[in-house]
Every structure is written in C-alpha cells, then in structure tokens.
Design a protein around this motif. Structure first.
Motif, short mmCIF file in Angstrom:
data_model
loop_
_atom_site.label_atom_id
_atom_site.label_comp_id
_atom_site.label_asym_id
_atom_site.label_seq_id
_atom_site.Cartn_x
_atom_site.Cartn_y
_atom_site.Cartn_z
N ARG A 12 0.90 -1.16 0.00
CA ARG A 12 0.00 0.00 0.00
C ARG A 12 0.94 1.20 0.00
O ARG A 12 1.71 1.37 0.95
CB ARG A 12 -0.88 0.01 1.25
N SER B 106 -8.77 -7.30 -8.81
CA SER B 106 -9.13 -7.05 -7.40
C SER B 106 -10.21 -8.05 -7.02
O SER B 106 -11.10 -8.31 -7.82
CB SER B 106 -9.69 -5.64 -7.25
N ILE B 107 -10.12 -8.55 -5.80
CA ILE B 107 -11.19 -9.47 -5.38
C ILE B 107 -12.50 -8.73 -5.20
O ILE B 107 -13.56 -9.33 -5.15
CB ILE B 107 -10.83 -10.25 -4.09
N ASP B 108 -12.44 -7.39 -5.10
CA ASP B 108 -13.65 -6.61 -4.80
C ASP B 108 -14.57 -6.41 -6.01
O ASP B 108 -15.74 -6.05 -5.84
CB ASP B 108 -13.26 -5.21 -4.29
N MET C 16 -14.91 -9.52 2.60
CA MET C 16 -14.24 -8.29 2.15
C MET C 16 -15.06 -7.59 1.08
O MET C 16 -16.18 -7.99 0.78
CB MET C 16 -12.85 -8.64 1.64
N GLY C 17 -14.47 -6.56 0.49
CA GLY C 17 -15.16 -5.83 -0.57
C GLY C 17 -15.03 -4.33 -0.44
O GLY C 17 -15.64 -3.57 -1.17
N ARG C 18 -14.27 -3.93 0.56
CA ARG C 18 -14.07 -2.50 0.85
C ARG C 18 -15.42 -1.82 1.01
O ARG C 18 -16.28 -2.34 1.72
CB ARG C 18 -13.23 -1.85 -0.23
N GLU D 214 -17.90 -6.11 4.60
CA GLU D 214 -17.12 -5.33 5.58
C GLU D 214 -17.47 -3.83 5.57
O GLU D 214 -17.40 -3.17 6.59
CB GLU D 214 -15.62 -5.52 5.36
N TYR E 73 -8.34 -12.54 5.32
CA TYR E 73 -7.42 -12.60 4.18
C TYR E 73 -7.43 -13.91 3.42
O TYR E 73 -6.83 -13.97 2.34
CB TYR E 73 -6.00 -12.24 4.63
N ARG F 249 -8.30 -13.47 -0.15
CA ARG F 249 -7.38 -12.85 -1.13
C ARG F 249 -6.38 -13.86 -1.68
O ARG F 249 -5.76 -13.60 -2.71
CB ARG F 249 -6.61 -11.71 -0.47
#
Ligand code: F6P
Length: 321
Positions: free
Chosen positions: A74, A127-129, A171-173, A224, A251, A254
């Motif tokens: 990041r 991205s997994i999102d 997840m997914g932001r 999330e 995680y 991911r």
C-alpha cells in the motif's frame, strides 16, 4: 516497436490470477518485440527504483499461484506530488515507453496521474472486490467467491448441527459486489451490503418467523463496508434473544490458487493489453463487457460509479424461504 520497453506493476491488494496476467503480458510483449521490466513492490518500487528484467522464463510455473511474484504494497507516497514525481522520474530514466498496471480501483486512479506526466499507461482490472467501473469482472473476483463459499459451506455444517445463526463477514471494501455473489452461491438467508440500508427489525422479524417454520439456522453474509458486524449481532440478539455467532473470513479470501476462470480472464486481459499497446493505444483500461474483451479510457473508468445488481440481492431473498 522494436526494443521499446514495457514495465509491469501490481500495486495494492493482490488478487488470485495476477501471476497469470503477468505471465501473459510478459510473453505476449516479448513475442511482439518489446523488452519487459517488472516493477517490484507495487508503486513503491517505482519510487525506490526497483526494476527487474523479465523474459518468458521468469514467468514459468506461476500461472497456478495466488499473490503476485512482483510483490505489492500500500503506497501512500504515490498520492503525494513528491512520490508521483519520483515514480515518473524512474519510468523516464529507465526509458519505459508503456506502463501496464495490474490492479484495482485505487491503482487505476494513481495510474491516471502517472499518465498525465507523458507516460502512456494501460490498466488491467485485478481485485477481489470487483469494484472497477466498466468491467463486468476483475481478475481474482471469481476465485475469492469460490474461497468464501467453500468456507461458508463449512460454517453451515455447524450452523445446521447447532441450530445457530452466523454472521459471516466478507471483504469488498466499501462495496457489496463480492458479498452479493457469495451470498447467492452459499444459499445465505441474508446479505447485507453497504449500498443498501438494512433494517435490523426486519431481519429480526424474519429470523423469528423462520424459527416458527422450523428453519432455525441462518447465514447472514455481511460486507465489511457495512460497519461493525459485532454491533449488528448484538442488535439482533436484543431484538430476538438469538445468540448470533460471528466469523470474519479475512485474508483467506485474497489468497489461494486462482480458479480456471480467474486465470483465463487474466490471460485474456494480459493479451489484450499488449495488443492495445502494439496498436498505438494509450491510457486505456481493459474491460470485460458482456463476454467481450474491450477497452475504455482511464478517465471514463475512474469517473464512473459501478452499481450493485439489485436482482442478485432480491434472488437471495426469494430463495431463502
Ligand atoms: O481491495 C482488496 C481488499 O482485500 C479489500 O477487500 C480489503 O478491504 C482491503 O483490500 C484490505 O487491505 P489491506 O491489504 O491493506 O489490509
């Protein structure tokens, strides 16, 4: 085109299939007469000038592995004028004619800034999102769904055996694309996503009604981005007296070997990126649109807002009777 140099970078969250994509870009680029440099550690590697030479053999045996062989980070610095300038300097100093960015929403936004400094860029959504506007799917999304569904199937065994209600956080932001597909595939009773306001009283009433129908156990898939899952569990308990158990998949979503679908999407996206570069296009994002591989301008992608498929959420509801 001979001897022009392409650099590849995989910034931000890793996604299963990134390696398959790196392999495709490297091999297609080499065969099209380009030299290829790999940027290590995401955008940080551009700032620190950590580039490696890549050829067809450096990407042998990686198609099946999750993560990214180029590593990631990041990188807050890339968002600063000083960081951006250092990254651009590295690209110019190393005579990089095109930068291929394999990453998600945030990485594409930074790529647009780089492109404004006379560095032609092609982005590949990974991205997994699945939160990149303009593409039906991002690299890694399919694998992450499979991984989460596999985990929920296991949680379901305990839920059923103990007549328990579980909140499973995924997840997914700030989006619910991942949660919605996981919910449908795992036969969840409820899916909570940030895009749609949920009503604890309604969920509690449904749970109570279900219990009367002898449907005692339930899985609530919780994106999330919806906030504090523990708070929701407590609110449900207060309304119903049901002790809601929690599981945060974290995680594991991911990682892991990419599914065949994620690998193939990655290979197709990688191939298309070199194709575009060879044809003289720049500052584009490769996308999947209704089964076809196309490209959109970076501007269009970063200014668009991807919408959640309400039909998917409605179907989850309809099937949870
Ligand atoms: O964007 C991918 C993602 O895994 C999100 O789903 C999650 O919110 C975030 O990355 C986690 O980021 P980090 O790796 O910085 O903890």
């Amino acid at each position: 085109m001979k001897n022009k140099k392409i650099a590849i970078v995989t910034p931000g969250g890793d996604a299963p299939g990134m390696n398959a994509c790196i392999r495709a870009v490297v091999r297609r680029a080499i065969c099209s007469g380009f030299e290829v440099a790999g940027v290590m550690n995401g955008y940080q590697g551009l700032i620190d000038e950590i580039l490696i030479k890549m050829d067809a053999r450096t990407v042998s045996g990686i198609i099946q592995h999750g993560g990214t062989v180029l590593k990631s980070s990041r990188c807050a610095q890339i968002k600063t004028p000083a960081g951006l300038s250092k990254a651009v300097q590295t690209l110019k100093k190393n005579k990089i004619a095109h930068l291929v960015v394999i990453g998600g929403d945030g990485s594409i936004k930074a790529a647009e800034k780089i492109s404004k400094n006379s560095i032609p860029v092609v982005c590949i959504p990974a991205s997994i999102d699945n939160d990149v506007f303009g593409t039906d799917e991002t690299i890694g999304f399919d694998t992450a769904i499979d991984t989460a569904v596999d985990a929920i199937d296991k949680i379901r065994d305990t839920a059923t055996s103990f007549d328990r209600v579980f909140i499973v956080e995924v997840m997914g932001r700030e989006h619910g694309f991942l949660a919605a597909e996981i919910g449908l595939a795992s036969g969840a009773e409820f899916v909570l996503v940030p895009e749609i306001k949920y009503d604890i009283n309604k969920i509690s009433d449904e749970l109570k009604k279900d219990q009367k129908k002898k449907k005692i156990s339930a899985i609530i898939v919780f994106a999330e981005g919806c906030g504090d899952a523990k708070k929701v569990a407590k609110q449900i308990f207060d309304c119903t007296g049901i002790d809601v158990k929690m599981s945060n998949l974290g995680y594991i979503q991911r990682g892991g070997n990419p599914s065949a679908r994620s690998r193939n999407l990655a290979s197709r996206f990688g191939n298309a990126s070199v194709d575009l570069i060879s044809r003289g296009y720049k500052n584009r994002v490769i996308v999947l649109h209704k089964g076809e591989i196309k490209s959109l301008s970076i501007q269009k992608v970063i200014s668009g807002k991807k919408k959640i498929n309400i039909g998917t959420l409605k179907l989850v509801e309809k099937l949870a009777v």
